[in-house]
Design a protein around this motif. Structure first.
Motif, PDB file in Angstrom:
ATOM      1  N   HIS A   1       3.042  -6.369  12.951  1.00  7.99           N
ATOM      2  CA  HIS A   1       2.684  -7.360  12.221  1.00  7.99           C
ATOM      3  C   HIS A   1       2.825  -8.765  11.958  1.00  7.99           C
ATOM      4  O   HIS A   1       4.011  -9.597  12.912  1.00  7.99           O
TER       5      HIS A   1
ATOM      6  N   VAL B   1       4.406 -12.350   9.842  1.00  5.71           N
ATOM      7  CA  VAL B   1       5.124 -13.025   8.808  1.00  5.71           C
ATOM      8  C   VAL B   1       4.607 -14.796   8.698  1.00  5.71           C
ATOM      9  O   VAL B   1       5.241 -15.272   9.122  1.00  5.71           O
TER      10      VAL B   1
ATOM     11  N   HIS C   1       4.431  -2.592   7.478  1.00  5.08           N
ATOM     12  CA  HIS C   1       3.706  -3.514   7.333  1.00  5.08           C
ATOM     13  C   HIS C   1       3.035  -4.587   7.771  1.00  5.08           C
ATOM     14  O   HIS C   1       3.341  -4.524   9.114  1.00  5.08           O
TER      15      HIS C   1
ATOM     16  N   HIS D   1       7.696 -15.234  12.421  1.00  2.00           N
ATOM     17  CA  HIS D   1       7.259 -14.273  13.373  1.00  2.00           C
ATOM     18  C   HIS D   1       6.474 -13.341  13.607  1.00  2.00           C
ATOM     19  O   HIS D   1       5.388 -12.745  12.534  1.00  2.00           O
TER      20      HIS D   1
ATOM     21  N   MET E   1       5.812  -9.467  14.951  1.00  4.20           N
ATOM     22  CA  MET E   1       6.990  -7.749  15.762  1.00  4.20           C
ATOM     23  C   MET E   1       5.975  -7.309  16.443  1.00  4.20           C
ATOM     24  O   MET E   1       4.469  -7.288  16.368  1.00  4.20           O
TER      25      MET E   1
ATOM     26  N   TYR F   1      16.194  -9.652  17.324  1.00  6.75           N
ATOM     27  CA  TYR F   1      14.541 -11.204  16.989  1.00  6.75           C
ATOM     28  C   TYR F   1      14.322 -12.413  17.813  1.00  6.75           C
ATOM     29  O   TYR F   1      15.777 -13.402  18.367  1.00  6.75           O
TER      30      TYR F   1
ATOM     31  N   GLU G   1      10.145 -10.478  17.050  1.00  2.74           N
ATOM     32  CA  GLU G   1      10.412  -9.245  16.327  1.00  2.74           C
ATOM     33  C   GLU G   1      10.515  -8.056  17.463  1.00  2.74           C
ATOM     34  O   GLU G   1       9.255  -7.750  18.053  1.00  2.74           O
TER      35      GLU G   1
HETATM   36 FE   LIG Z   1       9.730  -8.309  10.777  1.00  2.00          FE
END
Ligand SMILES: [Fe+2]
Length: 288
Positions: free
Chosen positions: A145, A147, A189, A207, A209, A248, A258
């Motif tokens: 994911h 962000v 997500h 970030h 992931m 992270y 992450e």
């Molecule tokens: Fe995350």
């Protein structure tokens, strides 16, 4: 409504490559290829899923959203144009560099470059991880994911849920932060949209992931980070909403990676949208 099946790939403009290469290779366990001022990271059978480009400032260069066929890509192009959105077809050089059969691109909220593509090129040889790990969780769940901070989180949410098949997963509101979590497949997500909190500016890439198949992959990565003194944004912890156990890594370019295990998956037939008042069940303490 354009059916997006997954986040297929992402590109990030970065100000520093050497330590990022080390983190991707020896902490994350990706298969990393350096090409001058570019880094490519392979995490599964696909040619690569992450690209990093040396630049003057950090930003998300693009996110590659996958559709299910070439016909779907043509239909998406027509649909977006019909709505008055400006859509551009990829050049041959862009298709080759992304390692996809075909791609179109447009600008989303805060100028984020959204690439719609079909036909990720597969490598014939097995993945050669940078360190011994059990592997990355990708497949139908996609890369992971991303962000982003948005000038108008509600407007951005409408953009991704009305033009594309992103669906609401849940929300977290804490301190000055407001976050909306969206999914396009069972991954909890694929996209999280935040207000410009904690000093972030609209459009800022916060970030990405990467999820691995074993908690021990995360634990060993954590050992390496502690032993080598690699900076972290947040230490080991577990999220309230996706229940991911992760930490992270702070890159020198300013975004975080992450690295996590055990995220819950969404079943759209039986999913209640929840609101949380904290991002972590435990841990995830901010590091200086
Ligand atoms: Fe995350």
């Amino acid at each position: 409504m354009i059916n997006v099946t997954q986040l297929g790939y992402a590109g990030v403009n970065v100000v520093e490559l050497d330590s990022l290469q080390h983190v991707l290779d020896k902490v994350c366990g990706a298969e990393v290829r350096r090409d001058g001022e570019r880094l490519y990271a392979r995490v599964d059978e696909r040619h690569h899923r992450l690209a990093f480009y040396k630049a003057d400032a950090m930003s998300l260069a693009y996110m590659g959203l996958e559709v299910e066929s070439l016909d779907a890509l043509r239909a998406a192009e027509n649909e977006l144009r019909g709505k008055g959105l400006e859509v551009t077809r990829a050049t041959a050089a862009e298709r080759e560099e992304r390692a996809v059969l075909d791609m179109i691109h447009l600008r989303g909220p805060d100028g984020v470059r959204i690439e719609l593509f079909f036909g990720a090129v597969l490598e014939k040889l097995p993945l050669k991880p940078g360190r011994a790990i059990s592997g990355f969780v990708t497949g139908d769940l996609g890369l992971g994911h991303v962000v982003l901070a948005c000038a108008d989180r509600d407007a951005a949410t409408r953009f991704y849920t009305e033009h594309f098949s992103f669906r609401l997963t849940d929300y977290i509101f804490w301190s000055e932060a407001e976050a909306t979590f969206l999914h396009c497949n069972p991954r909890h997500h694929t996209l999280a949209l935040m207000n410009p909190c904690f000093g972030m500016v609209p459009g800022q890439f916060n970030h990405l992931m990467l999820q691995v198949k074993s908690i021990d992959d995360v634990g060993r990565a954590y050992d390496i980070v502690l032993e080598e003194g690699i900076p972290m944004v947040m230490n080991l912890g577990r999220h309230t909403n996706d229940q991911m156990t992760s930490f992270y890594v702070k890159t020198e370019s300013g975004f975080a990676i992450e690295y996590g295990y055990g995220g819950v998956e969404v079943d759209d037939h039986d999913w209640d949208v929840k609101v949380f008042n904290a991002p972590a069940l435990w841990g995830h303490a901010l590091q200086a």
